[in-house]
Design a protein around this motif. Sequence first.
Motif: not given
Length: 602
Positions: A304, A307-308, A311, A317, A322-323, A325, A409-411
């Motif tokens: 995770n 890949q987060t 990308g 990314t 970026m999210p 978190w 990360i996994a939401q």
Amino acid sequence: MSLDLLTYLFIGGSFVLYIAIAIWARAGSTKEFYVAGGGVPPIANGMATAADWMSAASFISLAGLISFIGRDGSAYLMGWTGGYVLLALLLAPYLRKFGKFTVPDFVGDRYYSSTARTIAVVCTIVISFTYVAGQMRGVGIVFSRYLHVDINTGVILGMAIVFFYAVLGGMKGITYTQVAQYCVLILAFTVPAFFLSAQITGHILPQTGLGATLESGQSVLATLDQLSMDLGFAQYTEGKKSTIDMFFLTVALMCGTAGLPHVIVRFFTVPRVKDARTSAGYALIFIALLYTAVPGVAGFGRVNLIQTINGPDNAGTEYAEMPQWFKNWENAGLLGWNDRNGDGKVQYAAGKAFEGKGKPAYEGENRGEHGERLASNAVSGAEFDASKQPFANEVYVDRDIMVLANPEIAQLPNWVIALVAAGAVAAALSTAAGLLLVISTAISHDLMKKTINPNITDKQELMYARLAAIVAICIAGYFGINPPGFVAQVVALAFGLACASVFPAIVMGIFSKRMNTQGAISGMLVGLISTMAYMYYFAFAGGTPDQYFMGISPGGFGTVGMILHFIVAYAVSSMTPEPPQEIQDIVEDLRIPRGAGAAHAH
């Protein structure tokens, strides 16, 4: 409901529960303070032992360690789980039958020496302070992220909570608090593990997650190998440690586990020897629920994370995309980005983005061109040469955040993230409390009562125990604020010290009638001093890996110290007088189950 509100509710609610239990179960005598009155049911003691044993290193740091170092992390899994089996089968029942509820008490009486007792006190205190530093650091990490305070403030908050229920309740309060903490931490670890496994592999059980097939058609392990190689890391399934270092580290963790004073004392809180065995069996089951899920959680988190950040095409990314978190952990100072090639993209690969750690930053403070939080000693973009290094590491990630960051990360739902925060605090506080009690007991009972002033009253001894706990909490807080490494690394050093100093003395005390005072004292001194010196030189004094003895890292040197301990102890004992006959009779009787003599007579 917002994450912040849920976190406050979960952590605050758990604190109210722990403090209420401490008030209900407060200790009124030294026996209740030291061993909870000896009346804890086996299943409750099994839960308390599991919580005492599964520290911040197990909950927070172990999966993070395996996420980043892959195969080499298996030494921690094998050593810590195997060590508990060793403790349950080889030591716990015999120590319980001997009837002395602290390691120094056993050493002092078995080796009929106040000097041996004092050395055992020193060993216990050194081991416990090394171990507790990791727990306080873990508390600080959790509070810094979820309560939006810096790590130092988080450590101080943790000190205040532990002070309340450890000093007030003693072992009685700690035991029943740890039962509650086990329930919290096991739910907090396994619930997100089930979510992650189902999300990534389609299978709900994280225990089988590493071998599960992803949408790409590859297993999680094969995917990790490929991702690692693509980014310049070693293959996930191929470690950097030599076989001998892996072996010595595993043995040090295993034997160190069996010599941990705060776990050994748990077997004195049950009424009978039989109950000690039963509670050990329960504890093993409760521990296995978490430990068998750790490799899967580590693997899912690593996939995770990569890949987060990078990308799907590993091109990086945009920082602006970026999210949340990522920004949250930046603000906590446990994650950092330095845009070394100036493209505005976050790229994670092999190599150092920072010479030091990330640093919390606020609006207008210490930011780069694209708004990244810079460490004060970040590698500058000027040193980056795109022609020679087209894909450089730009991200610093603290290993200790992986389990805590995984749900974000996994939401996963906010309540799962809040539950993980409460579980991490429970894991750190439960072990910290057990260690602090061991330190206070060693000082008040083994040093004051048994060595310095045998005439003090029960009330005075209890007062000394509480004063010692207060001082120990302050010292532990200092080490939490100024840790010598990340949580699992610090804890591994404590296990190495226990392996070299306490474990051989206990084993020989139980299984060798010939082992005497002189052998025990010389063995403990050689084991402790040699291991401490090696660890200090390589962990703090600038020693480099190429100077390792036989390639053995500081964490694994406890095994060398243990071997030296056994050799010196047996050599010295063979050249000095035998123990008194009554001591030999005690050792002989110690290994015979109760009732065996009567059965043999018939």
